[in-house]
Design an enzyme around this catalytic site. Structure first.
Site: not given
Length: 330
Positions: A19, A72, A102, A141, A171, A204
């Site tokens: 994050m 990451q 993102c 991710k 996610h 997630n």
């Protein structure tokens, strides 16, 4: 046991999500102490890393007590991703993770993060460039897709696995959803149940309690859970989930004394890593979450975010501890 390359994780690991402006070494250390099994750095711009941007370079700092830990990176240019992968490899994290999730406009507009969901061929080329440039396991991710009309996570998962991605964190929202609305884990379950998929699949999105974690574990069959926003100011969530899995019972909620101790550590480690001034300033946004739910706390919080000397801050934390001695948080 879950394996990512040579990394061995416990059965059904709990991961701390990367994050921005949150998952730095002081915060990761707290989460590690409270049960996180695998953690990631804040995401790092491949172009910033190549330019030797100071903030990007600082994000490469990892410590042995954090392991296993991944770094990451994100970007939309193959050469930049390859070169940044080589730079990251020199600090020897346990893995490299690529951010294709993102949703923030300034990232998406550069053709990076969730912006890559519009072009799966580009995603594969970027990932291949990273894999070819490192000896480390590479994980990804991402999100379900760009919007509800273009959910492509099934194709993404298969193609990423085919080129050697070692694990995938999903996610359960589209980019269009940002962080709003409900996450839909049925898409993650479908990927996990695909007989072609053998790499670990981590879910997630919206996990904020032990009950929900157990329900999602049983309902969707994933290999582990990645926790993000629910851990901000509440690193105890990892051990709470593990305890609930084992016993079906809840751990006692952290007291105000526990929370003050966490803040003391967070602030101390932040000043040690970032320097006194920056450590103090960048810890301030965390106070609201650490002391969430405490009655009549506004005056104490206002003082916390205005004091700018370590000795004053630690003295004020002592005052908070004394003022709320015996206070029970519901």
């Amino acid at each position: 046991m879950i394996k990512i390359g040579n990394i061995e994780l416990p059965d059904f690991p709990l991961l701390l999500a990367p994050m921005e402006d949150v998952s730095d070494p002081p915060f990761r250390r707290l989460c590690k102490e409270h049960g996180a099994d695998l953690m990631y750095s804040e995401f790092i711009s491949s172009e910033g890393l190549i330019r030797d941007a100071i903030k990007s370079r600082m994000k490469l700092d990892i410590f042995d007590y954090e392991r296993p830990v991944g770094i990451q990176i994100f970007g939309g240019d193959e050469e930049a991703m390859a070169l940044s992968s080589k730079i990251v490899s020199t600090v020897n994290p346990d893995l490299i993770d690529i951010n294709f999730g993102c949703p923030v406009k300034k990232v998406v507009c550069k053709g990076a993060g969730a912006g890559v969901l519009k072009d799966v061929d580009l995603m594969i080329r970027l990932t291949q460039a990273v894999i070819d440039s490192t000896h480390l396991p590479v994980t990804v991710k991402t999100r379900l897709g760009w919007d509800d009309d273009s959910i492509n996570i099934d194709e993404v998962a298969e193609r990423l696995q085919d080129i050697g991605v070692a694990a995938l964190s999903i996610h359960a929202r589209t980019r269009a959803q940002m962080y709003k609305g409900h996450s839909d884990w049925s898409h993650i379950a479908r990927v996990k149940n695909n007989p072609r998929i053998t790499m670990p699949i981590f879910g997630n999105g919206d996990i904020d309690s032990p009950e929900k974690a157990l329900h999602y574990k049983n309902e969707y069959g994933i290999d582990g859970i990645m926790i993000g926003r629910a851990a901000i100011g509440y690193p105890w969530i990892f051990n709470e989930i593990k305890h609930y899995f084992k016993t079906g019972e809840h751990l006692a909620k952290p007291t105000v004394v526990d929370r003050v101790e966490a803040v003391r550590n967070h602030l101390t480690w932040a000043m040690e890593w970032k320097g006194e001034r920056l450590g103090i300033v960048e810890t301030r946004p965390h106070y609201t979450n650490y002391f969430k739910g405490i009655h009549s706390f506004k005056t104490f919080r206002q003082k916390l975010v205005t004091l700018d000397k370590p000795e004053e801050l630690f003295a004020h934390l002592n005052e908070i501890e004394e003022a709320y001695s015996g206070y029970q948080i519901v």
